[in-house]
Motif scaffolding. Structure first.
Motif, PDB file in Angstrom:
ATOM      1  N   ASP A  24       2.947  22.811 -13.757  1.00 14.14           N
ATOM      2  CA  ASP A  24       2.930  21.685 -12.783  1.00 14.14           C
ATOM      3  C   ASP A  24       1.930  21.031 -12.298  1.00 14.14           C
ATOM      4  OD1 ASP A  24       6.323  22.782 -11.890  1.00 14.14           O
ATOM      5  OD2 ASP A  24       5.975  21.094 -13.610  1.00 14.14           O
ATOM      6  N   THR A  25       0.746  21.528 -12.399  1.00 15.18           N
ATOM      7  CA  THR A  25      -0.425  21.357 -12.127  1.00 15.18           C
ATOM      8  C   THR A  25      -0.780  19.582 -12.366  1.00 15.18           C
ATOM      9  OG1 THR A  25      -0.870  23.735 -11.888  1.00 15.18           O
ATOM     10  CG2 THR A  25      -2.894  21.663 -12.181  1.00 15.18           C
ATOM     11  N   ALA A  26      -1.549  18.724 -11.753  1.00 19.02           N
ATOM     12  CA  ALA A  26      -1.391  17.795 -11.452  1.00 19.02           C
ATOM     13  C   ALA A  26      -2.028  17.462 -10.786  1.00 19.02           C
ATOM     14  CB  ALA A  26      -0.382  17.066 -12.320  1.00 19.02           C
ATOM     15  N   VAL A  27      -2.168  15.284 -10.492  1.00 17.28           N
ATOM     16  CA  VAL A  27      -2.439  14.830  -9.402  1.00 17.28           C
ATOM     17  C   VAL A  27      -1.488  13.888  -9.395  1.00 17.28           C
ATOM     18  CG1 VAL A  27      -4.361  12.682  -8.624  1.00 17.28           C
ATOM     19  CG2 VAL A  27      -4.898  14.980  -9.394  1.00 17.28           C
ATOM     20  N   TYR A  28      -0.353  13.755  -8.253  1.00 16.95           N
ATOM     21  CA  TYR A  28       0.422  13.236  -8.363  1.00 16.95           C
ATOM     22  C   TYR A  28       0.522  11.723  -7.597  1.00 16.95           C
ATOM     23  CZ  TYR A  28       3.544  17.192 -10.266  1.00 16.95           C
ATOM     24  OH  TYR A  28       4.093  18.718 -10.793  1.00 16.95           O
ATOM     25  N   TYR A  29       1.078  10.902  -8.336  1.00 19.71           N
ATOM     26  CA  TYR A  29       0.935   9.891  -7.803  1.00 19.71           C
ATOM     27  C   TYR A  29       2.056   9.110  -7.873  1.00 19.71           C
ATOM     28  CZ  TYR A  29      -3.990   9.803 -10.279  1.00 19.71           C
ATOM     29  OH  TYR A  29      -4.951   9.828 -10.196  1.00 19.71           O
ATOM     30  N   CYS A  30       1.937   8.603  -6.210  1.00 18.16           N
ATOM     31  CA  CYS A  30       3.341   7.703  -5.418  1.00 18.16           C
ATOM     32  C   CYS A  30       3.096   6.311  -6.600  1.00 18.16           C
ATOM     33  CB  CYS A  30       3.526   7.193  -4.521  1.00 18.16           C
ATOM     34  SG  CYS A  30       4.930   6.423  -3.561  1.00 18.16           S
ATOM     35  N   GLN A  76      -3.157   6.713  -3.622  1.00 21.67           N
ATOM     36  CA  GLN A  76      -4.411   6.926  -4.681  1.00 21.67           C
ATOM     37  C   GLN A  76      -4.294   8.356  -5.115  1.00 21.67           C
ATOM     38  OE1 GLN A  76      -7.662   5.899  -4.151  1.00 21.67           O
ATOM     39  NE2 GLN A  76      -6.386   3.991  -3.662  1.00 21.67           N
ATOM     40  N   GLY A  77      -2.547   8.655  -5.278  1.00 21.96           N
ATOM     41  CA  GLY A  77      -2.967  10.422  -5.835  1.00 21.96           C
ATOM     42  C   GLY A  77      -2.926  11.485  -5.112  1.00 21.96           C
ATOM     43  N   THR A  78      -1.948  12.268  -4.905  1.00 17.32           N
ATOM     44  CA  THR A  78      -3.064  14.593  -4.300  1.00 17.32           C
ATOM     45  C   THR A  78      -2.467  15.021  -5.316  1.00 17.32           C
ATOM     46  OG1 THR A  78      -1.399  15.190  -2.327  1.00 17.32           O
ATOM     47  CG2 THR A  78       0.332  13.565  -3.502  1.00 17.32           C
ATOM     48  N   LEU A  79      -3.215  16.063  -4.661  1.00 16.05           N
ATOM     49  CA  LEU A  79      -3.070  17.397  -5.812  1.00 16.05           C
ATOM     50  C   LEU A  79      -2.374  18.223  -5.903  1.00 16.05           C
ATOM     51  CD1 LEU A  79      -5.099  18.692  -8.609  1.00 16.05           C
ATOM     52  CD2 LEU A  79      -5.977  19.424  -6.771  1.00 16.05           C
ATOM     53  N   VAL A  80      -2.010  18.524  -6.817  1.00 20.36           N
ATOM     54  CA  VAL A  80      -1.046  19.695  -6.641  1.00 20.36           C
ATOM     55  C   VAL A  80      -1.449  20.672  -7.858  1.00 20.36           C
ATOM     56  CG1 VAL A  80       1.616  20.825  -7.011  1.00 20.36           C
ATOM     57  CG2 VAL A  80       1.160  18.572  -5.745  1.00 20.36           C
ATOM     58  N   THR A  81      -1.924  21.850  -7.197  1.00 19.14           N
ATOM     59  CA  THR A  81      -2.145  23.389  -8.428  1.00 19.14           C
ATOM     60  C   THR A  81      -0.636  24.216  -8.049  1.00 19.14           C
ATOM     61  OG1 THR A  81      -5.101  22.424  -7.709  1.00 19.14           O
ATOM     62  CG2 THR A  81      -3.717  24.740  -8.524  1.00 19.14           C
ATOM     63  N   VAL A  82      -1.027  24.411  -8.958  1.00 21.57           N
ATOM     64  CA  VAL A  82       0.185  26.095  -9.141  1.00 21.57           C
ATOM     65  C   VAL A  82      -0.542  26.807  -9.587  1.00 21.57           C
ATOM     66  CG1 VAL A  82       2.101  26.800  -9.095  1.00 21.57           C
ATOM     67  CG2 VAL A  82       2.022  24.809  -8.867  1.00 21.57           C
ATOM     68  N   SER A  83      -1.119  27.913  -8.956  1.00 23.72           N
ATOM     69  CA  SER A  83      -1.788  28.702  -9.394  1.00 23.72           C
ATOM     70  C   SER A  83      -1.187  30.428  -8.608  1.00 23.72           C
ATOM     71  CB  SER A  83      -3.348  28.773  -9.145  1.00 23.72           C
ATOM     72  OG  SER A  83      -3.586  29.584  -9.785  1.00 23.72           O
ATOM     73  N   GLN A 130       0.932  -1.181   0.110  1.00 21.68           N
ATOM     74  CA  GLN A 130       0.008  -0.334   0.049  1.00 21.68           C
ATOM     75  C   GLN A 130       0.948   1.405  -0.111  1.00 21.68           C
ATOM     76  OE1 GLN A 130      -0.764  -1.994   2.939  1.00 21.68           O
ATOM     77  NE2 GLN A 130      -1.687  -3.352   1.288  1.00 21.68           N
ATOM     78  N   LEU A 131       0.138   1.687  -0.904  1.00 22.35           N
ATOM     79  CA  LEU A 131       1.550   3.474  -0.651  1.00 22.35           C
ATOM     80  C   LEU A 131       0.368   4.415  -0.494  1.00 22.35           C
ATOM     81  CD1 LEU A 131       2.979   3.056  -4.266  1.00 22.35           C
ATOM     82  CD2 LEU A 131       4.752   2.874  -2.457  1.00 22.35           C
ATOM     83  N   GLU A 132       1.029   5.395   0.540  1.00 18.75           N
ATOM     84  CA  GLU A 132       0.210   6.817   0.883  1.00 18.75           C
ATOM     85  C   GLU A 132       0.880   7.870   0.612  1.00 18.75           C
ATOM     86  OE1 GLU A 132      -1.581   6.050   5.011  1.00 18.75           O
ATOM     87  OE2 GLU A 132      -2.553   8.023   4.765  1.00 18.75           O
ATOM     88  N   GLU A 133      -0.041   9.037  -0.161  1.00 16.28           N
ATOM     89  CA  GLU A 133       1.029  10.145  -0.396  1.00 16.28           C
ATOM     90  C   GLU A 133       0.573  11.372   0.717  1.00 16.28           C
ATOM     91  OE1 GLU A 133      -0.154   9.084  -4.927  1.00 16.28           O
ATOM     92  OE2 GLU A 133      -0.960   8.988  -2.960  1.00 16.28           O
ATOM     93  N   SER A 134       1.203  11.752   0.781  1.00 12.83           N
ATOM     94  CA  SER A 134       1.110  13.620   1.592  1.00 12.83           C
ATOM     95  C   SER A 134       1.677  14.239   1.438  1.00 12.83           C
ATOM     96  CB  SER A 134       0.673  13.088   2.915  1.00 12.83           C
ATOM     97  OG  SER A 134       2.813  12.907   2.853  1.00 12.83           O
ATOM     98  N   GLY A 135       1.376  16.001   1.036  1.00 11.66           N
ATOM     99  CA  GLY A 135       1.769  16.946   0.421  1.00 11.66           C
ATOM    100  C   GLY A 135       1.622  17.882  -0.222  1.00 11.66           C
TER     101      GLY A 135
END
Length: 112
Positions: free
Chosen positions: A87-93, A104-111, A3-8
């Motif tokens: 670079d805005t995207a959902v980032y997946y481990c 599950q992915g973590t959303l990074v929004t650059v705006s 299992q992979l869990e992303e954060s940040g």
């Protein structure tokens, strides 16, 4: 089963920084390849960076010089500096341990 869990993830202004973390559980053995992919709206998932347990890195040209991948045991980190709107995207481990596993992915929004 890993299992992979992303954060940040989060919202950041252009030029800012974020650090993503991913923790792998389900095994006490060293996972060979861990890394990050991303998927922007309307685009295919793409490699960002991977790092093997032996220290071999593979980093996308679009992020070289701005993003740094690092590992500690079965944790993987992505330090993202000088972030751009693109670079805005959902980032997946991601990891390879017999087969591919994904977080599950973590959303990074650059705006601004």
């Amino acid at each position: 089963q890993v299992q992979l869990e992303e954060s940040g993830g989060g919202l950041v202004q252009p030029g800012g920084s974020l650090r993503l973390s991913c923790a792998a559980s389900g095994t006490n053995l060293r996972i060979n390849v861990m890394g990050w992919y991303r998927q922007a709206p309307g685009k295919e998932r793409e490699l960002v960076a991977t790092l093997t347990s032996g220290g071999i890195t593979n980093i996308a040209d679009s992020v070289k010089g701005r993003f740094t991948i690092s590992r500690e045991k079965n944790m993987v980190y992505l330090q993202m500096n000088s972030l751009k709107v693109e670079d805005t995207a959902v980032y997946y481990c991601h990891c390879l341990y017999g087969r591919a596993f994904w977080g599950q992915g973590t959303l990074v929004t650059v705006s601004s």
